[in-house]
Design a protein around this motif. Structure first.
Motif, PDB file in Angstrom:
ATOM      1  N   UNK B 413      26.529  30.720  32.461  1.00 30.89           N
ATOM      2  CA  UNK B 413      26.422  29.900  31.254  1.00 30.89           C
ATOM      3  C   UNK B 413      25.012  29.352  31.131  1.00 30.89           C
ATOM      4  N   UNK B 433      25.110  14.516  29.245  1.00 29.77           N
ATOM      5  CA  UNK B 433      25.774  14.538  30.550  1.00 29.77           C
ATOM      6  C   UNK B 433      27.075  13.754  30.458  1.00 29.77           C
ATOM      7  N   UNK B 434      28.219  14.312  30.736  1.00 32.28           N
ATOM      8  CA  UNK B 434      28.432  15.698  31.154  1.00 32.28           C
ATOM      9  C   UNK B 434      28.223  16.659  29.989  1.00 32.28           C
ATOM     10  N   UNK B 435      28.112  17.916  30.326  1.00 36.99           N
ATOM     11  CA  UNK B 435      27.764  18.911  29.317  1.00 36.99           C
ATOM     12  C   UNK B 435      28.745  20.078  29.333  1.00 36.99           C
ATOM     13  N   UNK B 436      29.957  19.869  28.803  1.00 36.43           N
ATOM     14  CA  UNK B 436      30.953  20.937  28.875  1.00 36.43           C
ATOM     15  C   UNK B 436      30.637  22.101  27.931  1.00 36.43           C
ATOM     16  N   UNK B 437      31.231  23.228  28.235  1.00 36.68           N
ATOM     17  CA  UNK B 437      31.094  24.411  27.387  1.00 36.68           C
ATOM     18  C   UNK B 437      31.934  24.206  26.131  1.00 36.68           C
ATOM     19  N   UNK B 438      31.342  24.465  24.988  1.00 31.30           N
ATOM     20  CA  UNK B 438      32.059  24.352  23.717  1.00 31.30           C
ATOM     21  C   UNK B 438      32.566  25.727  23.278  1.00 31.30           C
ATOM     22  N   UNK B 446      27.776  21.747  25.019  1.00 28.19           N
ATOM     23  CA  UNK B 446      27.721  20.630  24.070  1.00 28.19           C
ATOM     24  C   UNK B 446      26.269  20.239  23.754  1.00 28.19           C
ATOM     25  N   UNK B 478      38.744  29.946  19.077  1.00 26.14           N
ATOM     26  CA  UNK B 478      38.964  28.932  20.101  1.00 26.14           C
ATOM     27  C   UNK B 478      37.977  27.788  20.023  1.00 26.14           C
ATOM     28  N   UNK B 481      36.862  24.448  16.062  1.00 33.31           N
ATOM     29  CA  UNK B 481      37.241  23.032  15.949  1.00 33.31           C
ATOM     30  C   UNK B 481      36.485  22.180  16.965  1.00 33.31           C
ATOM     31  N   UNK B 482      36.107  22.796  18.083  1.00 33.26           N
ATOM     32  CA  UNK B 482      35.312  22.029  19.063  1.00 33.26           C
ATOM     33  C   UNK B 482      33.897  21.783  18.533  1.00 33.26           C
ATOM     34  N   UNK B 484      33.153  21.502  15.411  1.00 37.70           N
ATOM     35  CA  UNK B 484      33.292  20.465  14.383  1.00 37.70           C
ATOM     36  C   UNK B 484      33.423  19.088  15.026  1.00 37.70           C
ATOM     37  N   UNK B 485      34.103  19.038  16.171  1.00 36.94           N
ATOM     38  CA  UNK B 485      34.291  17.742  16.832  1.00 36.94           C
ATOM     39  C   UNK B 485      32.958  17.135  17.257  1.00 36.94           C
TER      40      UNK B 485
END
Lengths: 416, 579
Positions: B413, B433-438, B446, B478, B481-482, B484-485
Motif C-alpha cells: 500500500x 494518523x491513523x491512516x487507514x486504507x479507504x 485516508x 466498496x 461511500x468511504x 464520501x465520508x
C-alpha cells in the motif's frame, strides 16, 4: 461403493442450506455440495422478505406478496411457503435473531446512515430499530473507514427518523493497524486479553451523553458477541446495538455458524468441492452430479437434486460477451441477445440484469427455452431463480428461504 | 465590473495546464478556467502512452522527433507521473516485412533508440505475446498518468501565483470594439474548490490576452466571437483490463489501423483504440462494436485478452485540426501536429490565440511555444524553464525512499502511495494518523484522499483522478461511500451524499461497457451493496418519501416473545465459533 444419497443440493448459501434442512426433515438422506466459502459473510446479516413493491416502502410484506407479478419467485411458491421458510429460519437461529413476533417489517439503520426494511434482524441490532423513539449515539472507530458515525447520524437526521441521533468517533483500544481486517476488531473483543471491552467502554463514556442506546459498527465479537454487548451495555448503562455493514460481515458469519450447526444436527453431509458436470438416465432424469476431487470427476448419485448456486454474485449465473447461462446444468436463462440491453444507462434506474436467472414452474423445476422441463428431478432455489431484483426490492434472503424450503421439501418428499 | 488578469487560459487539459504553469513561472498573472475538473476533456480520456515517437517514425518524422525529445524531458521533470515500461512494435506473420523495416529505419532517422528482438526474445519480455509473433522493435515508450501530470502543472502554477478555477465554464467571450477582452464564466458552485450545494455564480474575467486551449471544444469558444476554429473531433474507445497482461507498451507494427495498442497503467492495462470523426465532442455514440473490436483485434497479439476481465471502457475525443482547405477525408490521416491560431493575424480579431491539435506527449513543448507567443504580445521577456525544473512531486528523488523509511512504509500500500505522491509522500502521509486504507483495490489511504479533497473540494471525481481511489476492480462498490465520508464534517452530509451519487453515476458510465463475466458479477455485488446493504435507492433522505415510522416494528413485541420463551435452537451462540 458409489456415493449415493436421496437428495443432493448444489450450493451452500441460505437457499441451499434451507433446502438441505427441509429435505432432511422429510426423512431423506441429504448431501450438500458447495464451493469452499459461503457467501453469507458478504451479506449484512439482515433477513429481508419484501421491503419495496413498485418502489413503495412496504410495512407488511405478507400483504404485498400476493400482488407480485406471476414470474416473481414468491408468486411461484405462494405466501405460505414464505411463512414456512421463515419458520425454518427461526428454528435454526433461535435467540440469535428477532422480528418473528410480528408480520411488520422493521427499519434498521444502515452503515451509510439510510434506513432499510427487513423482516428478521440479529438480536445484536435490535436496539437500533429506527421506529424506536429513544435517542441514540452512534460510535465509529477512527481506523474503520466503512462506518463514519457522525456522517451516519447526520444522514439519519436527514431521513427524519423519530429520535435524536448523534455520532462520535473514538480510537479502538490497542491501536489496530490502519488496514486491520474487520475480524481483527471482533477477535480483540472476543478474547478481551487486554481488557479491550472495558477500555472501549471507557473511551465511549467520554463522548456518551446519557443516550439510552449506543450503536457500534457490527464488529462486536464473533463467537462471544452477546458477552461483548453485555459488557459494553453494563459499563455505559445503555442498550448497545450493532449497525450492519458490508463484507466481511460478522452477523453473516454468526449466521453461517448457526446454519452449520443445524446442518450437522440434521445429519446433512457437506462436501466442499466444486461440481463439474452431471449424468442423466437418457430419459430426462438426472442420476448424478460430477464432483471435482483432486483432478477427477467423481459421480455423486441421488434421486432428486436442488440447484441453489446463487445468482450473478455467487456465480450460479454466469455470462460472457455472447450470453448468459447457468453453468452447472446449463439450464435455460432468458436474456436479451444484445448485451447492451442487459442494463439501462441510468445508474439508479430499473436494471434488467439483477433479474437474470432460470425460469421455474410452480414446483420450482427449471424450464427450457421451449417451456419444457429441463430435468424431471431437478428443482431450483434462491437467487439462481430469475424474476426478482432482490437488492432493489429488499427480498433476498426471503426468496432463498421460501424457495429453499419448498424445493427441499418437494425433493425430499419425492424420494420418500 | 469584473476580475482582471493578464492572461486567461480556457481549458484544463494538458495544454492549458502546461500553458498556465509556463506563464506563471515567467511571472505573468494568469487565470485558468476549466468547465469540468482538470483533464475533464481529452487529456483524462486517453490511454496514457508517453510516445517514444515510434508510432510516427514512418508517417510523420517531425512529430516523431518532437516526441522523443519531450519523452526525455518528461522522464526528468515528471518522474512521478511516468512509468518507464518500454514499448514494443510487434510483427505478426501477416504484417508487412517492408513496413517493419521502414519503422526500424524511421526510428533510427529520428534518433529513437530501437532494438530488434526475435519472437522468442519478445516473448521472454512479455510471455503472453502470441506464439506466432515473429519479431519486435523495442523502443522507449512509457506510460504516463495524465491526471497526475496536469495536477502537478496546476499546483506549480498556483505556487507561482496563478489562479485555477475548475467547474468554471466559459459562457461567452467579452468583445469590445472588435477585440476579445475576456470571458464570462459560470462557476457551477461558487469560486474556488467545488462545494456541492453552493449556488452557482457568474464572473466576468477581463484579460490582456486569452488563450483558447479548449481542445475539442475550441471551436465552441471561437463561435462566441464568430471565429471559425474548425476542430474535427474524432472519438476513440479505451477498454480497461482488470490486471496487467503486459508490463510493456505493446504496439502492432503496421501502417495504421484500429485496435493496435496496449498500455500498462498502474494496476491495469488499457486497450486502444478506434478513430471515428464525430460532430459533437460531448454527444456521440459509445458503441458495442468498438469494445468488441479492440478486444478481438488485440487478442491477435495477446491471446489471453479474449478471456480476460475488463472493468470498464471509456471514450476520448481527439481535437484534430487541419488548416482550412486541406480536406482530408479519413480522420486517421489527419495530422497529429498542433497549430497556433493567432486570431489577430488570421481573422483580424485581436486578443485571443487558439491552440489546436497536438498530443499529450508534446504538451510542454506546445505550451512553451504558445507561451512564447503570448509573452511576445505582452512584451514579457522572461525565458522558459519548464523543461528543466521538475514538477511538484518529482523534485527530490531521494525523498521518496527517506519518507518510506520514516513511516516504516514497506507495505505494498505504502509503495503505491509513494508512487503516486512522489516527493510529496512524506508531507501527505504525515498529515493523517491513523491512516487507514479507504480504497483497497488501489491501496489509497485516508491521507491521500483528504489531501485530494483539500485541492478538489467536494468533487469526488477529481479526488478519484488524483488518487485512483475507486478505479480498481470494484469500481467504487466498496469504497465510494468511504471516500464520501472523508468529506464530512468539513462538508455537510447533504454535500457528501450528492458527491457520492455523482461519483457512482460516473463509475457506472464506463462499467456499462464491461458488463459480462466477472464484471457483471461485480456489478451485481455492487448493486446488492448499494441497494440492499446500504439501501441507497430506498433511502428516505434521497427519495424524500415520508415514512410512517410507527407502522414498523419498534421492538416492543420482543419482550412478549421473550416471555413465551421463544425458540432456543440457536442459543446465545456463545462458543459457537470453533466448536
Amino acid at each position: 461403493m458409489a456415493i449415493e444419497d436421496d437428495v443432493i443440493v448444489v450450493g451452500g448459501g441460505v437457499a441451499g442450506m434451507t433446502a438441505a434442512l427441509a429435505a432432511a426433515d422429510t426423512g431423506a438422506s441429504v448431501r450438500l455440495v458447495t464451493k469452499s466459502q459461503s457467501t453469507l459473510r458478504h451479506a449484512s446479516g439482515l433477513v429481508d422478505v419484501l421491503g419495496y413493491a413498485d418502489e413503495e416502502l412496504i410495512a407488511d410484506p405478507f400483504d404485498a406478496i400476493g400482488d407480485l407479478p406471476a414470474d416473481h419467485p414468491y408468486a411461484k411458491v405462494g405466501v405460505e411457503a414464505v411463512r414456512d421458510g421463515l419458520a425454518r429460519f427461526d428454528a435454526v437461529t433461535g435467540d440469535l435473531y428477532r422480528g418473528g413476533y410480528t408480520d411488520a417489517n422493521a427499519l434498521l439503520p444502515t452503515h451509510g446512515g439510510a434506513v432499510k426494511p427487513t423482516a428478521r434482524y440479529p438480536a445484536s441490532a435490535a436496539a437500533g430499530l429506527a421506529s424506536d423513539e429513544r435517542d441514540a449515539l452512534l460510535v465509529g472507530f477512527e481506523t474503520l473507514s466503512d462506518f463514519d458515525a457522525p456522517l451516519a447520524a447526520d444522514h439519519l437526521r436527514a431521513a427524519d427518523v423519530p429520535f435524536d441521533v448523534r455520532g462520535a468517533t473514538v480510537s479502538f483500544p490497542g491501536a489496530p493497524r490502519a488496514d486491520a481486517k474487520i475480524t481483527r476488531y471482533a477477535h480483540a473483543l472476543d478474547e478481551n486479553d487486554d481488557d479491550e471491552r472495558e477500555r472501549l467502554a471507557a473511551r465511549v463514556e467520554r463522548v456518551h451523553e446519557g443516550e439510552p442506546r449506543v450503536g457500534f459498527p457490527a464488529v462486536l465479537g464473533e463467537s462471544h458477541h452477546a458477552a461483548v454487548r453485555t459488557a459494553l451495555a453494563d459499563a455505559l448503562d445503555a442498550d448497545v446495538f450493532e449497525v450492519p455493514m458490508g463484507p466481511p460481515s460478522l452477523p453473516g458469519m454468526r449466521l453461517e455458524a448457526a446454519y452449520e450447526r443445524a446442518l450437522r444436527d440434521a445429519g446433512v453431509n457437506v462436501v466442499r468441492r466444486p461440481v463439474d458436470g452431471y449424468e442423466t438416465d437418457g430419459d430426462g432424469r438426472l442420476t448424478a452430479v460430477l464432483v471435482e476431487r483432486n483432478g477427477q470427476r467423481v459421480p455423486h448419485y441421488a434421486d432428486a437434486f436442488v440447484l441453489a448456486t446463487g445468482g450473478l454474485v455467487g456465480e450460479g449465473i454466469d455470462s460472457d460477451r455472447e450470453g448468459v447461462h447457468e453453468p452447472v446444468f446449463d439450464c435455460h436463462v432468458p436474456h436479451p441477445a444484445d448485451r447492451y440491453e442487459w442494463f439501462v444507462d441510468d445508474p439508479f434506474g430499473d436494471q434488467p440484469y439483477p433479474r437474470f436467472g432460470v425460469v421455474v414452474d410452480d414446483d420450482l423445476r427449471p424450464r427450457d427455452a421451449t417451456g419444457g422441463i429441463e430435468f424431471e428431478n431437478l428443482r431450483a432455489a434462491g437467487s439462481v431463480v430469475g424474476g426478482a431484483d432482490f437488492a432493489a426490492e429488499c427480498s433476498g434472503t426471503g426468496v432463498s428461504l421460501a424457495t429453499g424450503d419448498a424445493a427441499g421439501t418437494a425433493a425430499g418428499s419425492d424420494t420418500q | 465590473m469584473g476580475t482582471r488578469t493578464e492572461v486567461l487560459v480556457i481549458g484544463g487539459g494538458s495544454t492549458g495546464c502546461g500553458v498556465v504553469r509556463d506563464l506563471a513561472r515567467r511571472g505573468v498573472d494568469v487565470t485558468l478556467v476549466e468547465k469540468g475538473n482538470l483533464t475533464n476533456g481529452t487529456t483524462g480520456r486517453m490511454h496514457g502512452l508517453l510516445h517514444s515517437g515510434g508510432r510516427y517514425a514512418v508517417s510523420d518524422q517531425a512529430s516523431a522527433r518532437e516526441c522523443i525529445e519531450e519523452n526525455r524531458v518528461l522522464r526528468d521533470i515528471a518522474g512521478h507521473c511516468v512509468e518507464e515500461t518500454g514499448g514494443l512494435f510487434v510483427k505478426r506473420p501477416e504484417d508487412s516485412e517492408e513496413y517493419f523495416q521502414e519503422k526500424l529505419q524511421g526510428c533510427r532517422d529520428c534518433d529513437i533508440p530501437a532494438e530488434v528482438l526475435t519472437g522468442e526474445e519478445a516473448r521472454a519480455r512479455e510471455p503472453y505475446l502470441a506464439h506466432d509473433v515473429e519479431k519486435a522493435i523495442a523502443v522507449p515508450d512509457a506510460a504516463v498518468d495524465p491526471f497526475r501530470l496536469c495536477v502537478a502543472n496546476a499546483v506549480d502554477a498556483e505556487n507561482h501565483g496563478a489562479r485555477i478555477e475548475t467547474h468554471a465554464e466559459v459562457t461567452d467571450l467579452l468583445v469590445e470594439s472588435g477585440e476579445i477582452v475576456g470571458a464570462t464564466v459560470r462557476h457551477a458552485s461558487g469560486k474556488g474548490p467545488r462545494e456541492h450545494g453552493t449556488p452557482g455564480e457568474e464572473e466576468e474575467i477581463y484579460a490582456d490576452h486569452v488563450v483558447n486551449a479548449a481542445g475539442a471544444w475550441a471551436g465552441r469558444i471561437g463561435d462566441f466571437a464568430g471565429l471559425d476554429v474548425a476542430v474535427r473531433p474524432s472519438k476513440g474507445v479505451m477498454t480497461v483490463m482488470n490486471t496487467r497482461q503486459v508490463d510493456t507498451v505493446v504496439n502492432r507494427c503496421r501502417p495504421k489501423g484500429d485496435a493496435d495498442i496496449i498500455v500498462p497503467h498502474e494496476t491495469a492495462c488499457i486497450l486502444g483504440t478506434t478513430d471515428e470523426e464525430v460532430g459533437d465532442p460531448e454527444d456521440y455514440p459509445e458503441e458495442e462494436w468498438e469494445v468488441d473490436l479492440v478486444i478481438d483485434t488485440l487478442s491477435e497479439l495477446v491471446p489471453i485478452l479474449q478471456e480476460a476481465r475488463t472493468i470498464r471502457s471509456f471514450w476520448g475525443v481527439r481535437p484534430l485540426y487541419e488548416p482550412p482547405g486541406t480536406g482530408t477525408q479519413d480522420p486517421t490521416d489527419i495530422t497529429r501536429d498542433y497549430f497556433t491560431l493567432d486570431h489577430a493575424e488570421r481573422d483580424d480579431v485581436p486578443g485571443m490565440t487558439s491552440i489546436v491539435g497536438g498530443k499529450l506527449t508534446t504538451y510542454r513543448m506546445m505550451a512553451e511555444s504558445i507561451t512564447d507567443h503570448v509573452c511576445e504580445k505582452l512584451g514579457v521577456s522572461a525565458t522558459c524553464d519548464t523543461a528543466d525544473v521538475p514538477l511538484p512531486g518529482s523534485e527530490r528523488e531521494g525523498d521518496i525512499e527517506a519518507a518510506m523509511e520514516r513511516f516504516g512504509l514497506r507495505s505494498p500500500v505504502a509503495r503505491r502511495s509513494a508512487d503516486r505522491l512522489g516527493s510529496r509522500t512524506e508531507d501527505v502521509l504525515a498529515s493523517c494518523d491513523p491512516n487507514p486504507v479507504v480504497c483497497s483495490c488501489e491501496g489509497v489511504t485516508r491521507a491521500e484522499v483528504r489531501d485530494a479533497i483539500e485541492q478538489a473540494g467536494t468533487d469526488l471525481n477529481a479526488v478519484r483522478l488524483r488518487t485512483r481511489a475507486s478505479m480498481g476492480n470494484c469500481q467504487g462498490g466498496r469504497c465510494a461511500h468511504r471516500m464520501a465520508a472523508e468529506l464530512h464534517p468539513e462538508h455537510d452530509e447533504e454535500s457528501a451524499r450528492a458527491a457520492l451519487d455523482e461519483l457512482r453515476a460516473e463509475r457506472w458510465k464506463g462499467q456499462r461497457h464491461a458488463l459480462w463475466g466477472e464484471q457483471l458479477s461485480q456489478a451485481m455485488l455492487n448493486h446488492a451493496l448499494h441497494g440492499a446493504t446500504l439501501n441507497e435507492d430506498g433511502d428516505p433522505a434521497r427519495t424524500g418519501a415520508s415514512v410512517e415510522w410507527d407502522a414498523f416494528d419498534d421492538g416492543a413485541g420482543a419482550d412478549a416473545e421473550d416471555a413465551q420463551g421463544g425458540s432456543t435452537a440457536g442459543g446465545d451462540a456463545e462458543g459457537a465459533h470453533g466448536d
